[in-house]
Motif scaffolding. Sequence first.
Motif, PDB file in Angstrom:
ATOM      1  N   MET A   1      74.693  26.899 -79.544  1.00  0.00           N
ATOM      2  CA  MET A   1      74.761  25.735 -78.687  1.00  0.00           C
ATOM      3  C   MET A   1      73.484  25.656 -77.846  1.00  0.00           C
ATOM      4  N   THR A   2      73.001  24.446 -77.676  1.00  0.00           N
ATOM      5  CA  THR A   2      71.787  24.220 -76.903  1.00  0.00           C
ATOM      6  C   THR A   2      72.134  23.450 -75.633  1.00  0.00           C
ATOM      7  N   PHE A   3      71.732  24.004 -74.512  1.00  0.00           N
ATOM      8  CA  PHE A   3      71.958  23.371 -73.221  1.00  0.00           C
ATOM      9  C   PHE A   3      70.620  23.166 -72.522  1.00  0.00           C
ATOM     10  N   PHE A   4      70.579  22.156 -71.654  1.00  0.00           N
ATOM     11  CA  PHE A   4      69.409  21.930 -70.808  1.00  0.00           C
ATOM     12  C   PHE A   4      69.872  22.035 -69.365  1.00  0.00           C
ATOM     13  N   ASN A   5      69.191  22.880 -68.585  1.00  0.00           N
ATOM     14  CA  ASN A   5      69.545  23.097 -67.188  1.00  0.00           C
ATOM     15  C   ASN A   5      69.018  21.945 -66.344  1.00  0.00           C
ATOM     16  N   LEU A   6      69.918  21.120 -65.832  1.00  0.00           N
ATOM     17  CA  LEU A   6      69.533  19.969 -65.013  1.00  0.00           C
ATOM     18  C   LEU A   6      69.161  20.364 -63.591  1.00  0.00           C
ATOM     19  N   ARG A   7      69.600  21.530 -63.160  1.00  0.00           N
ATOM     20  CA  ARG A   7      69.308  21.968 -61.794  1.00  0.00           C
ATOM     21  C   ARG A   7      67.825  22.291 -61.602  1.00  0.00           C
ATOM     22  N   SER A   8      67.124  22.541 -62.712  1.00  0.00           N
ATOM     23  CA  SER A   8      65.697  22.859 -62.613  1.00  0.00           C
ATOM     24  C   SER A   8      64.852  21.603 -62.373  1.00  0.00           C
ATOM     25  N   LEU A   9      65.444  20.433 -62.577  1.00  0.00           N
ATOM     26  CA  LEU A   9      64.721  19.176 -62.364  1.00  0.00           C
ATOM     27  C   LEU A   9      64.830  18.725 -60.913  1.00  0.00           C
ATOM     28  N   ARG A  10      63.756  18.238 -60.407  1.00  0.00           N
ATOM     29  CA  ARG A  10      63.740  17.666 -59.060  1.00  0.00           C
ATOM     30  C   ARG A  10      63.104  16.288 -59.176  1.00  0.00           C
ATOM     31  N   LEU A  11      63.893  15.338 -59.661  1.00  0.00           N
ATOM     32  CA  LEU A  11      63.380  13.982 -59.857  1.00  0.00           C
ATOM     33  C   LEU A  11      63.810  13.082 -58.707  1.00  0.00           C
ATOM     34  N   ARG A  12      62.886  12.226 -58.283  1.00  0.00           N
ATOM     35  CA  ARG A  12      63.212  11.196 -57.303  1.00  0.00           C
ATOM     36  C   ARG A  12      63.471   9.901 -58.046  1.00  0.00           C
ATOM     37  N   SER A  13      64.057   8.954 -57.384  1.00  0.00           N
ATOM     38  CA  SER A  13      64.385   7.665 -57.991  1.00  0.00           C
ATOM     39  C   SER A  13      63.140   7.046 -58.632  1.00  0.00           C
ATOM     40  N   GLY A  14      63.264   6.683 -59.902  1.00  0.00           N
ATOM     41  CA  GLY A  14      62.166   6.066 -60.632  1.00  0.00           C
ATOM     42  C   GLY A  14      61.320   7.053 -61.415  1.00  0.00           C
ATOM     43  N   GLU A  15      61.497   8.336 -61.202  1.00  0.00           N
ATOM     44  CA  GLU A  15      60.721   9.337 -61.924  1.00  0.00           C
ATOM     45  C   GLU A  15      61.380   9.683 -63.259  1.00  0.00           C
ATOM     46  N   TYR A 101      78.878  14.997 -71.598  1.00  0.00           N
ATOM     47  CA  TYR A 101      77.941  16.056 -71.982  1.00  0.00           C
ATOM     48  C   TYR A 101      77.305  16.749 -70.776  1.00  0.00           C
ATOM     49  N   VAL A 102      77.597  16.267 -69.583  1.00  0.00           N
ATOM     50  CA  VAL A 102      77.069  16.878 -68.370  1.00  0.00           C
ATOM     51  C   VAL A 102      78.199  17.630 -67.678  1.00  0.00           C
ATOM     52  N   SER A 103      77.964  18.940 -67.448  1.00  0.00           N
ATOM     53  CA  SER A 103      78.966  19.758 -66.785  1.00  0.00           C
ATOM     54  C   SER A 103      78.274  20.925 -66.093  1.00  0.00           C
ATOM     55  N   ASP A 104      78.641  21.175 -64.864  1.00  0.00           N
ATOM     56  CA  ASP A 104      78.102  22.307 -64.095  1.00  0.00           C
ATOM     57  C   ASP A 104      76.577  22.331 -64.075  1.00  0.00           C
ATOM     58  N   GLY A 105      75.962  21.176 -63.935  1.00  0.00           N
ATOM     59  CA  GLY A 105      74.512  21.114 -63.839  1.00  0.00           C
ATOM     60  C   GLY A 105      73.783  21.372 -65.151  1.00  0.00           C
ATOM     61  N   ARG A 106      74.513  21.269 -66.286  1.00  0.00           N
ATOM     62  CA  ARG A 106      73.902  21.482 -67.598  1.00  0.00           C
ATOM     63  C   ARG A 106      74.206  20.298 -68.513  1.00  0.00           C
ATOM     64  N   LEU A 107      73.255  19.984 -69.356  1.00  0.00           N
ATOM     65  CA  LEU A 107      73.408  18.926 -70.353  1.00  0.00           C
ATOM     66  C   LEU A 107      73.601  19.594 -71.710  1.00  0.00           C
ATOM     67  N   ASP A 108      74.742  19.347 -72.348  1.00  0.00           N
ATOM     68  CA  ASP A 108      75.064  19.947 -73.647  1.00  0.00           C
ATOM     69  C   ASP A 108      74.384  19.138 -74.752  1.00  0.00           C
ATOM     70  N   LEU A 109      73.194  19.553 -75.140  1.00  0.00           N
ATOM     71  CA  LEU A 109      72.417  18.832 -76.143  1.00  0.00           C
ATOM     72  C   LEU A 109      73.039  18.932 -77.534  1.00  0.00           C
ATOM     73  N   SER A 110      73.637  20.069 -77.874  1.00  0.00           N
ATOM     74  CA  SER A 110      74.225  20.256 -79.212  1.00  0.00           C
ATOM     75  C   SER A 110      75.402  19.312 -79.439  1.00  0.00           C
ATOM     76  N   ALA A 111      76.312  19.251 -78.485  1.00  0.00           N
ATOM     77  CA  ALA A 111      77.479  18.369 -78.633  1.00  0.00           C
ATOM     78  C   ALA A 111      77.052  16.909 -78.657  1.00  0.00           C
ATOM     79  N   TRP A 112      76.117  16.555 -77.809  1.00  0.00           N
ATOM     80  CA  TRP A 112      75.627  15.177 -77.754  1.00  0.00           C
ATOM     81  C   TRP A 112      74.944  14.797 -79.058  1.00  0.00           C
ATOM     82  N   ALA A 113      74.084  15.670 -79.571  1.00  0.00           N
ATOM     83  CA  ALA A 113      73.382  15.392 -80.833  1.00  0.00           C
ATOM     84  C   ALA A 113      74.368  15.288 -81.996  1.00  0.00           C
ATOM     85  N   ARG A 114      75.378  16.156 -82.036  1.00  0.00           N
ATOM     86  CA  ARG A 114      76.388  16.109 -83.102  1.00  0.00           C
ATOM     87  C   ARG A 114      77.133  14.780 -83.080  1.00  0.00           C
TER      88      ARG A 114
END
Length: 168
Positions: A1-15, A101-114
């Motif tokens: 399974m492939t996950f992306f950690n969303l907590r590592s991103l620090r995006l402001r509105s529009g970024e 596909y978003v849970s606990d600050g992670r994006l489940d790329l494998s489930a979404w792609a499937r």
Amino acid sequence: MTFFNLRSLRLRSGEEFRDEQEVELEPFELGGERYVPVPEKVRAELSITQASTGTVFELAFRAALYGPCQRCLGEATVERSVAAREYQATRPDTNELRSPYVSDGRLDLSAWARDALALALPEQILCRAACAGLCPTCGKDLNVDPHEHPEERVDPRWAELERLRDEL
């Protein structure tokens, strides 16, 4: 399974954040048949945009599925380009504004792609567009051995019922 950690991103509105990810695709069942992604890992373009009310996720990749033809049960391969988009509200008050596909600050790329790949598939997975399928009488592959069976003789005791069926 492939996950992306969303907590590592620090995006402001529009970024926007763009990255190439290697996403693991799992085999899945479709119509009672097992289909295997070839290769198991695909390169995918991931884009995450922070909006004022939430986050927009985009995923684009190309994948091939290998499995049985749904007409003749021979080998079939289907290739698809997939472009998927998801939205997660900052403060979701309904399930419609929450991405599964978003849970606990992670994006489940494998489930979404499937799921995105499954939605991009044709109605039937065929070995070729003109697949003749299997003979309904004997079960032989009509692509290899095209044939017809002689019509069965009707038992004369049922002839009157046959005549009535033809009239209706």
